[in-house]
Design a protein around this motif. Structure first.
Motif, PDB file in Angstrom:
ATOM      1  N   TYR A  27       1.917  -6.102  -1.057  1.00 55.76           N
ATOM      2  CA  TYR A  27       1.691  -5.628  -0.319  1.00 55.76           C
ATOM      3  C   TYR A  27       1.259  -4.394  -0.128  1.00 55.76           C
ATOM      4  CZ  TYR A  27       5.543  -9.398   1.726  1.00 55.76           C
ATOM      5  OH  TYR A  27       6.019 -11.171   1.591  1.00 55.76           O
ATOM      6  N   SER A  28       0.642  -4.219   1.260  1.00 56.69           N
ATOM      7  CA  SER A  28       0.082  -2.837   1.707  1.00 56.69           C
ATOM      8  C   SER A  28       0.067  -2.525   2.726  1.00 56.69           C
ATOM      9  CB  SER A  28      -1.918  -3.295   1.299  1.00 56.69           C
ATOM     10  OG  SER A  28      -2.582  -2.025   1.911  1.00 56.69           O
ATOM     11  N   SER A  29       0.606  -0.843   2.592  1.00 53.90           N
ATOM     12  CA  SER A  29       0.217  -0.440   4.000  1.00 53.90           C
ATOM     13  C   SER A  29      -1.032  -0.222   5.055  1.00 53.90           C
ATOM     14  CB  SER A  29       1.208   0.983   3.830  1.00 53.90           C
ATOM     15  OG  SER A  29       0.585   1.570   3.533  1.00 53.90           O
ATOM     16  N   ASP A  30      -1.820  -0.417   4.159  1.00 56.74           N
ATOM     17  CA  ASP A  30      -3.227  -0.422   5.032  1.00 56.74           C
ATOM     18  C   ASP A  30      -3.546  -1.607   5.799  1.00 56.74           C
ATOM     19  OD1 ASP A  30      -4.179   2.383   4.025  1.00 56.74           O
ATOM     20  OD2 ASP A  30      -4.806   1.238   2.192  1.00 56.74           O
ATOM     21  N   ASN A  31      -3.126  -2.670   5.717  1.00 51.71           N
ATOM     22  CA  ASN A  31      -3.103  -4.031   5.932  1.00 51.71           C
ATOM     23  C   ASN A  31      -1.751  -4.335   7.398  1.00 51.71           C
ATOM     24  OD1 ASN A  31      -5.398  -4.809   4.609  1.00 51.71           O
ATOM     25  ND2 ASN A  31      -3.808  -5.259   3.051  1.00 51.71           N
ATOM     26  N   ILE A  32      -1.811  -3.670   8.380  1.00 52.32           N
ATOM     27  CA  ILE A  32      -0.935  -3.749   9.739  1.00 52.32           C
ATOM     28  C   ILE A  32      -1.077  -4.885  10.305  1.00 52.32           C
ATOM     29  CG2 ILE A  32       0.940  -2.700  10.950  1.00 52.32           C
ATOM     30  CD1 ILE A  32       1.255  -1.785   8.086  1.00 52.32           C
ATOM     31  N   TYR A  33      -0.691  -6.090  10.636  1.00 47.62           N
ATOM     32  CA  TYR A  33      -0.910  -6.931  11.595  1.00 47.62           C
ATOM     33  C   TYR A  33       0.500  -6.806  12.736  1.00 47.62           C
ATOM     34  CZ  TYR A  33      -3.105 -10.839  14.142  1.00 47.62           C
ATOM     35  OH  TYR A  33      -3.130 -11.911  14.416  1.00 47.62           O
ATOM     36  N   LEU A  34       0.083  -6.296  13.712  1.00 44.03           N
ATOM     37  CA  LEU A  34       0.670  -6.304  15.079  1.00 44.03           C
ATOM     38  C   LEU A  34       2.030  -5.167  14.859  1.00 44.03           C
ATOM     39  CD1 LEU A  34       1.250 -10.319  16.457  1.00 44.03           C
ATOM     40  CD2 LEU A  34      -0.088  -7.754  17.380  1.00 44.03           C
ATOM     41  N   ASN A  35       2.843  -6.074  13.861  1.00 44.53           N
ATOM     42  CA  ASN A  35       4.853  -4.952  13.455  1.00 44.53           C
ATOM     43  C   ASN A  35       5.268  -5.306  11.876  1.00 44.53           C
ATOM     44  OD1 ASN A  35       5.101  -3.875  16.037  1.00 44.53           O
ATOM     45  ND2 ASN A  35       6.261  -5.636  16.512  1.00 44.53           N
ATOM     46  N   GLY A  36       3.996  -6.376  11.204  1.00 42.18           N
ATOM     47  CA  GLY A  36       4.049  -6.739   9.922  1.00 42.18           C
ATOM     48  C   GLY A  36       2.648  -6.313   8.788  1.00 42.18           C
ATOM     49  N   VAL A  37       3.608  -6.054   8.033  1.00 40.15           N
ATOM     50  CA  VAL A  37       2.976  -5.649   7.136  1.00 40.15           C
ATOM     51  C   VAL A  37       1.929  -6.631   5.815  1.00 40.15           C
ATOM     52  CG1 VAL A  37       2.899  -4.460   4.827  1.00 40.15           C
ATOM     53  CG2 VAL A  37       4.833  -3.304   6.256  1.00 40.15           C
ATOM     54  N   GLY A  38       0.905  -6.347   5.879  1.00 38.15           N
ATOM     55  CA  GLY A  38      -0.060  -7.458   4.982  1.00 38.15           C
ATOM     56  C   GLY A  38       0.072  -7.310   3.988  1.00 38.15           C
ATOM     57  N   ALA A  39      -0.864  -8.583   3.577  1.00 38.42           N
ATOM     58  CA  ALA A  39      -0.553  -9.442   1.525  1.00 38.42           C
ATOM     59  C   ALA A  39      -2.082  -9.680   1.569  1.00 38.42           C
ATOM     60  CB  ALA A  39       0.547  -9.577   1.334  1.00 38.42           C
ATOM     61  N   ASP A  40      -1.987  -8.826   0.023  1.00 36.74           N
ATOM     62  CA  ASP A  40      -3.641  -9.750  -0.094  1.00 36.74           C
ATOM     63  C   ASP A  40      -3.418 -10.423  -1.692  1.00 36.74           C
ATOM     64  OD1 ASP A  40      -4.628  -8.201   1.201  1.00 36.74           O
ATOM     65  OD2 ASP A  40      -4.857  -5.982   0.065  1.00 36.74           O
ATOM     66  N   ILE A  41      -3.919 -11.339  -1.954  1.00 39.88           N
ATOM     67  CA  ILE A  41      -4.190 -11.726  -3.158  1.00 39.88           C
ATOM     68  C   ILE A  41      -4.840 -11.353  -4.544  1.00 39.88           C
ATOM     69  CG2 ILE A  41      -5.046 -14.259  -4.090  1.00 39.88           C
ATOM     70  CD1 ILE A  41      -5.297 -15.159  -1.895  1.00 39.88           C
ATOM     71  N   ILE A  42      -3.908 -10.886  -4.853  1.00 41.27           N
ATOM     72  CA  ILE A  42      -4.274  -9.959  -6.382  1.00 41.27           C
ATOM     73  C   ILE A  42      -4.177 -10.934  -7.135  1.00 41.27           C
ATOM     74  CG2 ILE A  42      -2.965  -8.389  -5.588  1.00 41.27           C
ATOM     75  CD1 ILE A  42      -0.839  -8.784  -7.743  1.00 41.27           C
ATOM     76  N   ALA A  43      -4.178 -12.310  -7.587  1.00 36.07           N
ATOM     77  CA  ALA A  43      -4.799 -13.594  -9.099  1.00 36.07           C
ATOM     78  C   ALA A  43      -4.590 -14.953  -8.588  1.00 36.07           C
ATOM     79  CB  ALA A  43      -3.287 -12.468  -9.647  1.00 36.07           C
ATOM     80  N   LEU A  44      -4.464 -15.451  -8.775  1.00 28.66           N
ATOM     81  CA  LEU A  44      -4.935 -17.295  -7.960  1.00 28.66           C
ATOM     82  C   LEU A  44      -4.123 -17.036  -8.863  1.00 28.66           C
ATOM     83  CD1 LEU A  44      -6.427 -18.776  -6.360  1.00 28.66           C
ATOM     84  CD2 LEU A  44      -8.013 -18.678  -7.459  1.00 28.66           C
ATOM     85  N   GLY A  45      -3.112 -18.090  -9.145  1.00 31.76           N
ATOM     86  CA  GLY A  45      -2.033 -18.994 -10.378  1.00 31.76           C
ATOM     87  C   GLY A  45      -3.466 -20.185  -9.885  1.00 31.76           C
ATOM     88  N   ASN A  46      -3.012 -20.772 -11.136  1.00 34.15           N
ATOM     89  CA  ASN A  46      -3.057 -22.446 -11.907  1.00 34.15           C
ATOM     90  C   ASN A  46      -0.838 -23.393 -12.196  1.00 34.15           C
ATOM     91  OD1 ASN A  46      -3.592 -24.534 -12.741  1.00 34.15           O
ATOM     92  ND2 ASN A  46      -4.852 -24.377 -14.496  1.00 34.15           N
TER      93      ASN A  46
END
Length: 373
Positions: A27-46
């Motif tokens: 989660y990152s406070s730099d990614n604000i969408y409407l009233n929610g906090v956005g999240a970035d994918i940091i690792a692609l799992g298997n």
């Protein structure tokens, strides 16, 4: 004295970091969408990731003769690995370089041999000379691959035309180099002549005609060390060598044949290229693009004087007079002094499966003094 040893084992290991089987987010406070906090994918799992399992058999022997003046150690091993872990490359558009995958099953087998002998042991004249020799070899074979890896093989084989890419196929080695066989440059046309899989000849390069033309794995490699001492003077030499194995000379393909002759380029582009019918050369006519073929595979065998050290240790009778030093030694050392090879690149030892004019091992000289109090 003789000793025989053997071991059998079945082990499992995880050569990847925790949570790599799961896709993780941050989660990152730099990614604000409407009233929610956005999240970035940091690792692609298997989610299908499994432990790598290995069954190993080892057999060895140790021999000592003539009060330790001659010793021999030999070893043979065989390994069978299931669910082999490897990094699978991904298209850059996905935002990740690679991810972990179990690609199948693989067999490894090999041997090693080490010999040490004292050639001279004259205590009266304080003359000693010993030799140490070691060599080894290992081979691998892919026994089974997954459907995902098979699809990746097809994609890599089709898209890459300039240099070898990893192609993991059942029954072949991980170290295999695949290319299209070539008969060289046609003296009449200046075009390159390729051999198709049905043994017919053509001047049109086709990725479907790639076959195993070599391997980066040498037949054997090893070291040879010499230790000579006379009174306080010592001369030590260390050689390392490799016999067999090939390297794809990407520099020759892209920086000699593939270069633009209107720019700065290798003189062979101007003087050795095919120009008229009847020319015998290994560089095609201008306008012919260098492709992935076995003309650029080179033998990477070599013998190198890796280290040479000449030293003098001051005698204890002299050091005791100082009432200060307990030992003193002066030495002159050289590294990477001489290399014998037929490889046309800068250094066969730093070359891997693809040679791209990597910096060679530097030649170094050191003059030093070791003292203790």
């Amino acid at each position: 004295q003789a000793k025989i040893r053997s071991s059998v084992g079945y082990t499992g290991n995880v050569t990847f970091s925790p949570y790599q089987a799961q896709t993780t987010y941050q989660y990152s406070s730099d990614n604000i969408y409407l009233n929610g906090v956005g999240a970035d994918i940091i690792a692609l799992g298997n989610e299908d990731l499994k432990w790598q399992r290995k069954f190993t058999v080892n057999l060895g022997c140790d021999l000592d003769f003539w009060e330790g003046r001659f010793s021999l150690t030999g070893e043979y091993f065989r390994e069978y690995t299931k669910d082999v872990l490897m990094d699978i490359s991904l298209p850059p558009s996905l935002g990740f370089i690679d991810y972990k995958e179990n690609f199948g099953e693989m067999e490894n087998k090999g041997w090693s041999l080490n010999l040490r002998t004292q050639m001279l042991r004259d205590t009266e004249r304080e003359l000693y000379w010993s030799l140490a020799f070691g060599t080894s070899d290992s081979k691998n074979k892919i026994k089974k691959i997954t459907d995902k890896l098979g699809a990746m093989n097809d994609e890599n084989n089709k898209n890459e035309t300039k240099k070898p890419v990893p192609l993991y196929e059942e029954g072949e080695s991980l170290d295999a180099l695949k290319a299209v066989p070539s008969l060289g440059i046609d003296p009449e046309t200046g075009k390159e002549v390729f051999v198709k899989k049905d043994d017919s000849l053509t001047t049109i390069w086709d990725y479907n005609d790639k076959v195993v033309c070599g391997t980066t794995d040498p037949k054997f490699r090893g070291t040879l060390n010499s230790f000579l001492t006379f009174k306080g003077i010592s001369l030590n030499m260390s050689f390392n060598f490799q016999w067999g194995g090939q390297t794809y000379n990407q520099t020759l393909a892209s920086r000699v044949e593939g270069v633009n002759p209107n720019s700065n380029c290798d003189r062979r582009v101007l003087y050795d290229r095919w120009k008229k019918p009847g020319d015998i050369t290994d560089i095609p006519r201008y306008g012919v693009t260098a492709q992935l073929d076995d003309r650029f595979l080179e033998n990477s065998s070599f013998l190198r004087l890796k280290n040479l050290t000449l030293a003098y240790a001051f005698p204890q009778s002299l050091l005791k007079k100082t009432n200060f030093f307990t030992s003193a030694r002066v030495y002159l050392q050289g590294q990477n002094l001489l290399t014998w090879t037929g490889f046309t690149g800068l250094d066969p030892e730093v070359a891997t499966n693809v040679y791209r004019a990597q910096y060679p091992a530097s030649r170094q000289f050191t003059l030093g003094i070791d003292v203790s109090f």
